[in-house]
Design a protein around this motif. Structure first.
Motif, mmCIF file in Angstrom:
data_model
loop_
_atom_site.group_PDB
_atom_site.id
_atom_site.type_symbol
_atom_site.label_atom_id
_atom_site.label_comp_id
_atom_site.label_asym_id
_atom_site.label_seq_id
_atom_site.Cartn_x
_atom_site.Cartn_y
_atom_site.Cartn_z
ATOM 1 N N HIS A 1 -5.921 14.197 0.368
ATOM 2 C CA HIS A 1 -5.835 13.221 1.445
ATOM 3 C C HIS A 1 -4.501 12.495 1.298
ATOM 4 O O HIS A 1 -4.338 11.641 0.428
ATOM 5 C CB HIS A 1 -6.998 12.225 1.373
ATOM 6 N N ASP B 1 -10.332 3.507 2.451
ATOM 7 C CA ASP B 1 -10.054 3.237 3.859
ATOM 8 C C ASP B 1 -8.665 3.715 4.274
ATOM 9 O O ASP B 1 -8.224 3.468 5.395
ATOM 10 C CB ASP B 1 -10.220 1.754 4.178
ATOM 11 N N GLY B 2 -7.980 4.399 3.355
ATOM 12 C CA GLY B 2 -6.662 4.930 3.653
ATOM 13 C C GLY B 2 -5.513 3.996 3.372
ATOM 14 O O GLY B 2 -4.356 4.353 3.603
ATOM 15 N N ASN C 1 1.943 2.503 4.752
ATOM 16 C CA ASN C 1 1.847 3.931 5.075
ATOM 17 C C ASN C 1 2.887 4.382 6.108
ATOM 18 O O ASN C 1 2.586 5.163 7.016
ATOM 19 C CB ASN C 1 0.432 4.280 5.556
ATOM 20 N N SER D 1 -0.384 9.707 4.851
ATOM 21 C CA SER D 1 -0.164 9.785 6.295
ATOM 22 C C SER D 1 -1.454 9.955 7.076
ATOM 23 O O SER D 1 -1.484 9.782 8.293
ATOM 24 C CB SER D 1 0.762 10.964 6.621
ATOM 25 N N GLY D 2 -2.532 10.323 6.362
ATOM 26 C CA GLY D 2 -3.800 10.632 7.017
ATOM 27 C C GLY D 2 -4.072 12.117 7.082
ATOM 28 O O GLY D 2 -5.202 12.539 7.381
ATOM 29 N N SER E 1 4.365 11.559 4.652
ATOM 30 C CA SER E 1 4.085 10.573 3.599
ATOM 31 C C SER E 1 5.326 10.404 2.734
ATOM 32 O O SER E 1 6.298 11.166 2.848
ATOM 33 C CB SER E 1 2.917 11.033 2.729
#
Length: 550
Positions: free
Chosen positions: A527, A263-264, A184, A530-531, A475
């Motif tokens: 989503h 969980d990303g 990420n 990058s969060g 991102s």
């Protein structure tokens, strides 16, 4: 995904098929065959050499940014030399001219290729706004940079993609690549799925009742997969050992990415041919292989199957990516339901897929909503490995689309969907995209030693649709790994951005949603890797919406 009891599933499936064949309601999913002048050369000889039956990957992507998806086909070579010594072996790039016309632009684009190529994976690895191309091959793979003027440059050596024999395993045979941002950091990394240790000079000889045929995977040793981390200057670092990938030796045929536990961090699923599957859980800085505890290492009867292509996507609209892959006759097309990101439960039998697929062999699966009713359907490129069919096996088959009704058993549509317009073949690669801009997802398929097929989607009562073309800022520019929740009057559905779908193939385009009778999306929640979380409100249907990460 359908949770009817097996007996009910059997009855409903048979009744549905009978209704179509008896002149009942028209099939809700329908395709029209369109020709394209590409013939896949496998280099098939006697005795048999296994690469000759495992090629055929392709990519559907808009390489020149004109808004129309183009088509790239990989092709074979002289198996003894692994070199393209004849024009019939060249890879091919077809420009979409609109109006159903395609022009061969391979030579001017610089994509003829040099070796025995089998897989394609598309992504913008350097964030310049132009999709680049990884081509997987036997003992040599290539990375092509998109120059933005209709041409590509081979940057394999400059990028650090290694084609030298591994000191432990020898030359690598790559089936496909999977693009993901493993850490990420906004730069796309490359995961390479490798198959068998193979050498022309020492090929084992196999036959069936005196007829030369291909050897089973057990006749060969396996290979580890590879992970190349993008270090940001146009080059990559091989971190396979550091990230825990190299320790797992398999016989990979398919690879796909999704964040299965939300969980990303993007995770990876790999099908292995006649061996245990791999599920690589991303722990941040490493991958942990968890297929066995997660319930996806083996199919429900506990035996090995010939796992081929795969799709890793939410099929039942519960927000968690499910897994579907395909195998050969009598092995079914296994469906694994994601149980809230903890484990998976195989529902091949209860969904009706076991009955519907038992007699079929498949290479490439893809989960897309072909009738735009809000539920992803499954298209499978069908065909066997065998040069000559053994009793009970049919090497040349028609493709099939399995309609997802949302509840109840999946419905296998072949002749009903118009897929008998082309003769049976040993189909391989499979690509998806809206080739004519009508909001319906079309399909491109290859066939070993046969002509490629374009299947234009002509589903008669197609619902509303909405496509999201993502542009990452913090991102990766493609937004690969972004998770999307769309809510409309009919409910919620989910998808994520990925280009890794099917067998040895890549589909690079907007994220597609069918909306059924809904004329708009009430809300869209994105989503980003990058969060960042971005929300859109009241988005009208029937358009491609370009969304830039804030």
């Amino acid at each position: 995904m359908g949770f009817a009891r097996p007996a009910a599933a059997v009855f409903a499936l048979l009744a549905s098929s009978a209704a179509f064949l008896a002149g009942g309601p028209p099939s809700p999913i329908r395709f029209e065959l369109q020709a394209i002048s590409f013939h896949l050369e496998g280099g098939e000889t006697s005795p048999r050499h296994v690469p000759a039956t495992m090629g055929g990957g392709l990519a559907v992507f808009d390489y020149d940014g004109d808004g129309r998806p183009d088509i790239f086909f990989t092709n074979g070579a002289n198996l003894e030399t692994l070199k393209k010594d004849s024009p019939k072996d060249f890879n091919r790039l077809f420009h979409n001219d609109g109006g159903g016309k395609f022009s061969d632009v391979t030579e001017q684009a610089g994509l003829l290729g040099t070796g025995f190529d089998g897989g394609a994976a598309v992504a913008d690895y350097d964030n310049d706004g132009r999709p680049d191309l990884f081509v997987a091959g036997v003992h040599r793979s290539a990375l092509y940079h998109n120059n933005g003027d209709g041409t590509f440059t081979d940057v394999t050596a400059k990028a650090g993609i290694r084609n030298v024999p591994d000191p432990q395993f020898g030359p690598m045979w790559a089936i496909t690549g999977v693009w993901l941002d493993a850490n990420n950091d906004g730069l796309l990394d490359l995961f390479v799925v490798n198959y068998l240790q193979w050498d022309y000079a020492t090929e084992p000889l196999c036959d069936y009742k005196g007829v030369p045929d291909y050897c089973a995977p057990r006749s060969y040793k396996g290979l580890p997969n590879q992970l190349y981390l993008n270090i940001g200057n146009g080059s990559f670092e091989d971190v396979s050992e550091k990230w825990g990938i190299r320790a797992h030796v398999g016989k990979g045929m398919g690879g796909a990415m999704a964040d299965y536990d939300l969980d990303g961090l993007p995770d990876l699923f790999v099908t292995n041919d006649g061996s245990y599957n791999f599920l690589f859980h991303n722990t941040g800085g490493a991958f942990k292989e968890v297929a066995f505890p997660a319930g996806v290492s083996l199919v429900e009867d506990g035996g090995f199957v010939s796992g081929m292509g795969v799709d890793f996507r939410d099929a039942d609209n519960d927000g968690y990516p499910d897994i579907v892959f395909v195998a050969l006759e009598k092995q079914t097309f296994p469906l694994f339901k994601n149980l809230a990101g903890r484990t998976f439960h195989e529902i091949t039998s209860s969904s009706g897929m076991r009955l519907a697929s038992m007699s079929k062999a498949g290479f490439g699966p893809g989960l897309y909503d072909f009738d735009n009713d809000g539920w992803k359907d499954l298209f499978v490129s069908r065909g066997d490995v065998l040069w000559k069919a053994m009793p009970g096996n049919v090497a040349h088959q028609l493709n099939t689309v399995f309609r997802n009704p949302g509840s109840g058993p999946w419905q296998a549509l072949t002749e009903e969907a118009g897929l008998d317009a082309a003769p049976p073949a040993r189909h391989r690669g499979l690509g998806f995209g809206d080739l004519d801009g009508d909001g319906r997802i079309d399909v491109v398929a290859t066939a070993m030693n046969g002509d490629a097929e374009i299947w234009m989607n002509r589903s008669p009562a197609s619902g509303h649709w909405l496509d999201l073309a993502l542009e990452g800022t913090k991102s990766n520019r493609d937004g690969i790994g972004a998770r999307i929740k769309l809510v409309g009057k009919s409910g919620a559905q989910y998808n994520h951005m990925t280009t890794s779908v099917g067998y040895a193939s890549s589909s690079y385009g907007p994220v597609h949603f069918g909306l059924g009778s809904d004329g708009k999306a009430d809300s869209i929640e994105i989503h980003w890797p990058s969060g960042a979380v971005q929300t859109l409100k009241d988005v009208p249907a029937g358009r491609v919406v370009r969304v830039k990460e804030p």
